[in-house]
Design a protein around this motif. Sequence first.
Motif, PDB file in Angstrom:
ATOM      1  N   ASN A 198     -27.532   5.413   0.304  1.00 11.01           N
ATOM      2  CA  ASN A 198     -26.669   4.360  -0.215  1.00 11.01           C
ATOM      3  C   ASN A 198     -25.223   4.848  -0.117  1.00 11.01           C
ATOM      4  O   ASN A 198     -24.963   6.051  -0.209  1.00 11.01           O
ATOM      5  CB  ASN A 198     -27.024   4.045  -1.669  1.00 11.01           C
ATOM      6  N   PRO A 199     -24.266   3.940   0.099  1.00  5.55           N
ATOM      7  CA  PRO A 199     -22.884   4.376   0.344  1.00  5.55           C
ATOM      8  C   PRO A 199     -22.375   5.388  -0.680  1.00  5.55           C
ATOM      9  O   PRO A 199     -22.532   5.196  -1.891  1.00  5.55           O
ATOM     10  CB  PRO A 199     -22.103   3.060   0.268  1.00  5.55           C
ATOM     11  N   LEU A 200     -21.779   6.470  -0.164  1.00  3.38           N
ATOM     12  CA  LEU A 200     -21.213   7.518  -1.013  1.00  3.38           C
ATOM     13  C   LEU A 200     -19.717   7.286  -1.199  1.00  3.38           C
ATOM     14  O   LEU A 200     -19.030   6.819  -0.278  1.00  3.38           O
ATOM     15  CB  LEU A 200     -21.426   8.893  -0.382  1.00  3.38           C
ATOM     16  N   THR A 201     -19.221   7.666  -2.354  1.00  2.00           N
ATOM     17  CA  THR A 201     -17.798   7.514  -2.643  1.00  2.00           C
ATOM     18  C   THR A 201     -16.957   8.305  -1.648  1.00  2.00           C
ATOM     19  O   THR A 201     -17.189   9.496  -1.430  1.00  2.00           O
ATOM     20  CB  THR A 201     -17.490   8.003  -4.069  1.00  2.00           C
ATOM     21  N   GLY A 202     -16.005   7.623  -1.026  1.00  5.66           N
ATOM     22  CA  GLY A 202     -15.045   8.303  -0.153  1.00  5.66           C
ATOM     23  C   GLY A 202     -15.591   8.785   1.162  1.00  5.66           C
ATOM     24  O   GLY A 202     -14.955   9.617   1.827  1.00  5.66           O
ATOM     25  N   LEU A 203     -16.754   8.292   1.621  1.00  8.16           N
ATOM     26  CA  LEU A 203     -17.366   8.803   2.843  1.00  8.16           C
ATOM     27  C   LEU A 203     -16.534   8.432   4.079  1.00  8.16           C
ATOM     28  O   LEU A 203     -16.207   7.263   4.290  1.00  8.16           O
ATOM     29  CB  LEU A 203     -18.783   8.252   2.995  1.00  8.16           C
ATOM     30  N   VAL A 204     -16.193   9.443   4.900  1.00  5.88           N
ATOM     31  CA  VAL A 204     -15.409   9.259   6.129  1.00  5.88           C
ATOM     32  C   VAL A 204     -15.892  10.255   7.180  1.00  5.88           C
ATOM     33  O   VAL A 204     -16.670  11.163   6.880  1.00  5.88           O
ATOM     34  CB  VAL A 204     -13.896   9.466   5.890  1.00  5.88           C
ATOM     35  N   ARG A 205     -15.383  10.078   8.414  1.00  3.45           N
ATOM     36  CA  ARG A 205     -15.635  11.047   9.487  1.00  3.45           C
ATOM     37  C   ARG A 205     -14.312  11.535  10.035  1.00  3.45           C
ATOM     38  O   ARG A 205     -13.469  10.740  10.449  1.00  3.45           O
ATOM     39  CB  ARG A 205     -16.433  10.395  10.611  1.00  3.45           C
TER      40      ARG A 205
END
Length: 301
Positions: free
Chosen positions: A212-219
């Motif tokens: 499930n979407p995580l806080t602040g997730l980026v690449r």
Amino acid sequence: MSAQAAARRRRPRALTLVLGVAVAAVVVVPAAPASAAVPGLVRIAVTSASNSTDFRSVTATCPVGKVLTGTGYELNGATGEAVVDDLRPNGGPAVAPTAVTVGAYEAEAFAGNWSLTAFAICANPVAGLVRVSASSASNSDDFRSVTATCPVGKALTGTGHELNGIMGEGVVDDFRPNGGVAAAPTSVFVGAYEADAFAGSWSATAYAICANPLTGLVRTSAVSPSDSNDFHSVTAACPLGKVLTGAGYELNGIMGEGVVDDFRPNGGPAAAPAAVTSGAYEEDVFTGNWTNTAYAICATA
């Protein structure tokens, strides 16, 4: 003293009482602290025996009570003469992964001793964590590509790959999560070449670790210089205040003549990783210019 003057002297006291109540209200209702997206994040490492046998396999398992969010590996002592064939997280479309198995072959006959390290990035249980996969067609073509995509509503925390049927004759050239510095990744692309002419049929499998979407997730990403040197190394670091949940890499311009020898998250059994280093060698002599890109998947610490 006049009634009007007395009133003027009393007003500041009344105002002070009101302000005092307001200040007290601020003290007793503090702002809510930010919560970590992946609490308990650590990096576990397990290393195989060091010898001159052709094939090496090792599994890194998360501590009891933790789950696998990402993977990594390191070839020690082979310097481009061995290739990772399998980087396989366990789990499934309804089961959270808890371990990763890494398998590597000598690409050419190599007389020296070498070993293989598997890295598991582990965290306290993450909501909705699963492992999904997708496989390419199986044939004798020189290049194979496949994308594993997270189920709708989930985001990518980590990656894996597997080459099937080629046993050290294939190399993963692209291992690329999508997303960007302001966009959460949701899939991973795997592209692989035959390192030498191979007549048999083979396939590639991409693994996506999703939650499930995580806080602040980026690449984020970083690229090495473009030149014809035999070895290229580059480190992609998470932005300040974020930690590494998983990673990827990409070799550009070398088309099957390069081998990623190190795919190494930092951190340790008591320290959260925050960066990944990708180191690659030319598998055969290659005169053209090429680059190595490292990708870091990061979430709020």
